[in-house]
Design a protein around this motif. Structure first.
Motif, PDB file in Angstrom:
ATOM      1  N   PRO A  43      72.387  45.675  91.223  1.00  0.00           N
ATOM      2  CA  PRO A  43      73.354  45.362  92.168  1.00  0.00           C
ATOM      3  C   PRO A  43      74.565  44.672  91.425  1.00  0.00           C
ATOM      4  CG  PRO A  43      71.327  44.968  92.896  1.00  0.00           C
ATOM      5  CD  PRO A  43      70.975  45.498  91.620  1.00  0.00           C
ATOM      6  N   ALA A  44      75.822  44.849  92.354  1.00  0.00           N
ATOM      7  CA  ALA A  44      76.941  43.990  91.498  1.00  0.00           C
ATOM      8  C   ALA A  44      76.710  42.549  91.516  1.00  0.00           C
ATOM      9  CB  ALA A  44      78.034  44.234  92.691  1.00  0.00           C
ATOM     10  N   GLY A  45      77.011  42.132  90.520  1.00  0.00           N
ATOM     11  CA  GLY A  45      76.930  40.647  90.332  1.00  0.00           C
ATOM     12  C   GLY A  45      75.526  40.319  89.755  1.00  0.00           C
ATOM     13  N   CYS A  46      74.600  41.283  89.460  1.00  0.00           N
ATOM     14  CA  CYS A  46      73.274  41.012  88.805  1.00  0.00           C
ATOM     15  C   CYS A  46      73.245  41.931  87.514  1.00  0.00           C
ATOM     16  CB  CYS A  46      72.234  41.497  90.012  1.00  0.00           C
ATOM     17  SG  CYS A  46      72.314  40.709  91.405  1.00  0.00           S
ATOM     18  N   GLU A  47      72.085  41.583  86.818  1.00  0.00           N
ATOM     19  CA  GLU A  47      71.786  42.384  85.587  1.00  0.00           C
ATOM     20  C   GLU A  47      70.357  42.197  85.431  1.00  0.00           C
ATOM     21  OE1 GLU A  47      73.106  40.906  81.782  1.00  0.00           O
ATOM     22  OE2 GLU A  47      72.698  38.830  82.390  1.00  0.00           O
ATOM     23  N   VAL A  48      69.801  43.511  84.535  1.00  0.00           N
ATOM     24  CA  VAL A  48      68.172  43.535  84.373  1.00  0.00           C
ATOM     25  C   VAL A  48      68.363  43.097  82.824  1.00  0.00           C
ATOM     26  CG1 VAL A  48      66.340  44.996  84.064  1.00  0.00           C
ATOM     27  CG2 VAL A  48      67.937  45.203  85.887  1.00  0.00           C
ATOM     28  N   ARG A  49      67.490  42.233  82.487  1.00  0.00           N
ATOM     29  CA  ARG A  49      67.053  41.923  81.021  1.00  0.00           C
ATOM     30  C   ARG A  49      65.816  41.205  81.091  1.00  0.00           C
ATOM     31  NH1 ARG A  49      68.344  36.342  80.353  1.00  0.00           N
ATOM     32  NH2 ARG A  49      69.988  35.362  82.084  1.00  0.00           N
ATOM     33  N   ALA A  50      65.351  41.023  79.673  1.00  0.00           N
ATOM     34  CA  ALA A  50      64.034  40.343  79.596  1.00  0.00           C
ATOM     35  C   ALA A  50      63.974  38.969  80.081  1.00  0.00           C
ATOM     36  CB  ALA A  50      63.876  40.598  77.866  1.00  0.00           C
ATOM     37  N   ALA A  51      62.899  38.582  80.568  1.00  0.00           N
ATOM     38  CA  ALA A  51      62.604  37.470  81.120  1.00  0.00           C
ATOM     39  C   ALA A  51      61.873  36.540  80.171  1.00  0.00           C
ATOM     40  CB  ALA A  51      61.964  37.523  82.523  1.00  0.00           C
ATOM     41  N   ASP A  52      61.581  35.510  80.433  1.00  0.00           N
ATOM     42  CA  ASP A  52      60.901  34.625  79.345  1.00  0.00           C
ATOM     43  C   ASP A  52      59.577  34.969  79.684  1.00  0.00           C
ATOM     44  OD1 ASP A  52      63.054  32.960  78.837  1.00  0.00           O
ATOM     45  OD2 ASP A  52      62.504  31.632  80.448  1.00  0.00           O
ATOM     46  N   PRO A  53      58.900  35.125  78.268  1.00  0.00           N
ATOM     47  CA  PRO A  53      57.200  35.574  78.059  1.00  0.00           C
ATOM     48  C   PRO A  53      56.526  34.582  78.915  1.00  0.00           C
ATOM     49  CG  PRO A  53      58.402  35.526  76.080  1.00  0.00           C
ATOM     50  CD  PRO A  53      59.280  34.888  76.955  1.00  0.00           C
ATOM     51  N   PRO A  54      55.504  34.902  79.631  1.00  0.00           N
ATOM     52  CA  PRO A  54      54.832  36.383  79.390  1.00  0.00           C
ATOM     53  C   PRO A  54      55.214  37.180  80.533  1.00  0.00           C
ATOM     54  CG  PRO A  54      53.454  35.015  80.708  1.00  0.00           C
ATOM     55  CD  PRO A  54      54.706  34.278  80.496  1.00  0.00           C
ATOM     56  N   LYS A  55      56.622  37.107  81.041  1.00  0.00           N
ATOM     57  CA  LYS A  55      56.950  38.184  82.029  1.00  0.00           C
ATOM     58  C   LYS A  55      57.613  39.083  81.261  1.00  0.00           C
ATOM     59  CE  LYS A  55      58.687  34.498  85.426  1.00  0.00           C
ATOM     60  NZ  LYS A  55      59.671  33.796  85.833  1.00  0.00           N
ATOM     61  N   GLY A  56      57.970  40.405  81.745  1.00  0.00           N
ATOM     62  CA  GLY A  56      58.545  41.522  81.215  1.00  0.00           C
ATOM     63  C   GLY A  56      60.178  41.122  81.477  1.00  0.00           C
ATOM     64  N   PHE A  57      60.584  42.340  81.906  1.00  0.00           N
ATOM     65  CA  PHE A  57      61.918  42.275  82.608  1.00  0.00           C
ATOM     66  C   PHE A  57      62.196  41.589  83.970  1.00  0.00           C
ATOM     67  CE2 PHE A  57      62.172  44.906  78.951  1.00  0.00           C
ATOM     68  CZ  PHE A  57      63.658  45.164  78.681  1.00  0.00           C
ATOM     69  N   GLY A  58      63.229  41.077  84.357  1.00  0.00           N
ATOM     70  CA  GLY A  58      63.738  40.473  85.549  1.00  0.00           C
ATOM     71  C   GLY A  58      65.219  40.807  85.963  1.00  0.00           C
TER      72      GLY A  58
END
Length: 513
Positions: A43-58
């Motif tokens: 959505p506008a104003g947001c981005e998808v990228r890798a999160a801190d381990p052990p999480k995946g993307f966020g």
């Protein structure tokens, strides 16, 4: 929060152009396969990228946002009303909004023959109530092929047909032994998410055809879908309360999925041999992965009934005039009789089957509002008593108890009593990317008459902050939250859990001194 019903009652749904569908962030990556990058734009104003381990993307914010600000809205990729909820709510088969007139909704709730005198006594009052509230007559558009599916508009009907209904409509079928009918009976008996998985596969067939068709195009679309967190259903689902995931459980689950996949393939393959062949190239494996994907990523959809505010307004107007207007006093008595019958129906049937919220998740519904979850405790649902195999005497006793409880309610209490909301399940690309926190900075809700979601900040958000929701009942204690989060494949170690762990340890040490 994310829904995970028992395996014997599995649950999943709907749009036609999807951009590359999406990974899910979100489940910590301990026991759950990670999602990957790609998919629909954030959505506008947001981005998808890798999160801190052990999480995946966020999902991350790119902007500053004050607390209690609506950050984005989103239509579901797939959505479906729970089949048990159709017992009390008439909703659009595509957008999940309430459809039809006040009279039509009352006929759904009071559909049994025992209520015929009640509805007959109302006469044209429902129409007058609707007009007095400034509402239109309500639109109901039915499937043009005669299957009985209903919609709020021709636009929704046509979009649903183009999306998947063209391949899943039973209207033109002859004979009860057609594999599509047998598949739907199987799903109704065991798990309504099978119906939603069928929508997904039909959607993939239609999407592949729109891109030129063939096995290779279909396989690419399958890969795009599996960028969401997924696993075979037997691994992703949770067992019913009180039983382990043992060999018998896996045999039952595999048998249920295999039969459903066999029937669905037989129903769809004559219409699209190459595309359906690709979907089932590995037998039921992809079908099982779709069901598992929705176990990890679906969220509950609850759309509030428009009847509650309408009847509150009408009751207030009648109460103000009743002392000097005999006609108003009579109408108020009729309205009160209707509302008391509604309260009795809710006490008798409102529960897991009509909400699709199972087991521990019942209290999740309560965290958003004190509406339907307060209407009937699980233990006093006559429907549940019947479904659990209790005899007629027990059911009748439960119904009589419910009747006595309603009789004790004041007029004000019955006027303010909740009407059944639309309950369903849906996949939202952006919400599926949100990781969990027990102290979330976001919440999601359905403020309109549809499954369109609004994501709202509950804390101040700065650029670079990860946007998180709570997957379970946020008010539960740390042990309960962690136990429920194990269904998602991780043990939560957020700051709140660590703090509450330390507090519990200090209390335990103090008791031992």
């Amino acid at each position: 929060s994310h829904t995970t019903p028992p395996a014997e009652d599995i649950h999943i749904a709907q749009s036609l152009e999807w951009p590359s569908i999406a990974m899910s962030g979100g489940y910590g990556g301990v026991a759950v396969p990670q999602g990957g990058p790609g998919g629909p734009p954030a959505p506008a104003g947001c981005e998808v990228r890798a999160a801190d381990p052990p999480k995946g993307f966020g999902l991350f914010s790119q902007v500053s946002c004050a607390a209690y600000t609506d950050m984005f809205t989103e239509e579901p990729l797939f959505a479906m009303q729970h089949t048990g909820n159709r017992r009390v709510v008439a909703a659009c088969a595509r957008c999940c909004g309430f459809i039809g007139s006040v009279q039509a909704q009352l006929e759904v709730i009071f559909g049994e023959a025992r209520f015929a005198p009640l509805l007959a006594a109302l006469g044209d009052l429902p129409r007058r109530w609707q007009e007095s509230a400034g509402e239109g007559s309500g639109t109901v558009v039915k499937c043009s092929q005669g299957c009985g599916e209903c919609y709020c508009s021709e636009a929704c009907r046509d979009a649903h047909f183009q999306h998947s209904h063209n391949l899943l409509c039973v209207g033109p079928l002859q004979g009860e032994d057609h594999p599509l009918l047998r598949f739907k009976y199987h799903a109704l008996e065991h798990a309504d998410t099978l119906l939603l998985a069928a929508q997904v596969l039909a959607f993939l067939v239609n999407s592949a055809r729109a891109r030129g068709g063939g096995a290779e195009v279909t396989q690419n679309l399958m890969k795009e879908l599996l960028c969401f967190c997924h696993a075979p259903f037997r691994e992703a689902c949770r067992a019913p309360p009180g039983r382990p995931k043992d060999a018998e459980f896996f045999a039952h689950t595999d048998g249920l999925i295999n039969e459903a996949a066999t029937l669905l393939r037989a129903a769809l393959e004559p219409q699209a041999p190459a595309e359906v062949g690709a979907l089932f190239r590995a037998g039921p494996a992809f079908f099982s992965e779709v069901l598992g994907l929705f176990e990890y990523n679906n969220i509950d959809v609850e759309v509030a009934s428009p009847l509650g505010p309408l009847f509150i307004g009408r009751a207030q107007a009648l109460a103000a005039a009743a002392a000097t207007n005999p006609q108003a006093a009579t109408e108020l008595q009729q309205l009160e009789a209707l509302l008391r019958e509604k309260e009795w129906v809710m006490k008798c049937i409102w529960g897991e089957e009509t909400t699709g919220i199972f087991g521990d998740e019942v209290d999740v519904a309560a965290e958003g509002s004190a509406t339907n979850s307060d209407v009937a405790d699980e233990s006093d649902s006559a429907m549940q008593a019947a479904e659990q195999g209790n005899d007629e005497q027990v059911v009748n006793a439960a119904m009589a108890t419910a009747r006595a409880e309603v009789a004790k309610m004041s007029l004000e209490q019955v006027v303010k009593g909740a009407w059944p909301s639309m309950h369903g399940t849906a996949l939202f690309a952006s919400v599926a990317r949100m990781n969990h926190s027990c102290a979330p900075n976001m919440k999601v809700a359905f403020p309109g008459n549809s499954a369109r979601l609004t994501a709202t900040s509950v804390l101040n958000v700065s650029p670079g902050d990860e946007l998180c929701i709570c997957y379970v009942n946020q008010e539960a204690d740390v042990q309960t939250r962690r136990r429920r989060l194990l269904e998602y494949g991780f043990t939560c170690s957020c700051s709140r859990c660590l703090s509450e762990d330390s507090g519990a340890l200090r209390k335990a040490q103090k008791r031992l001194k």
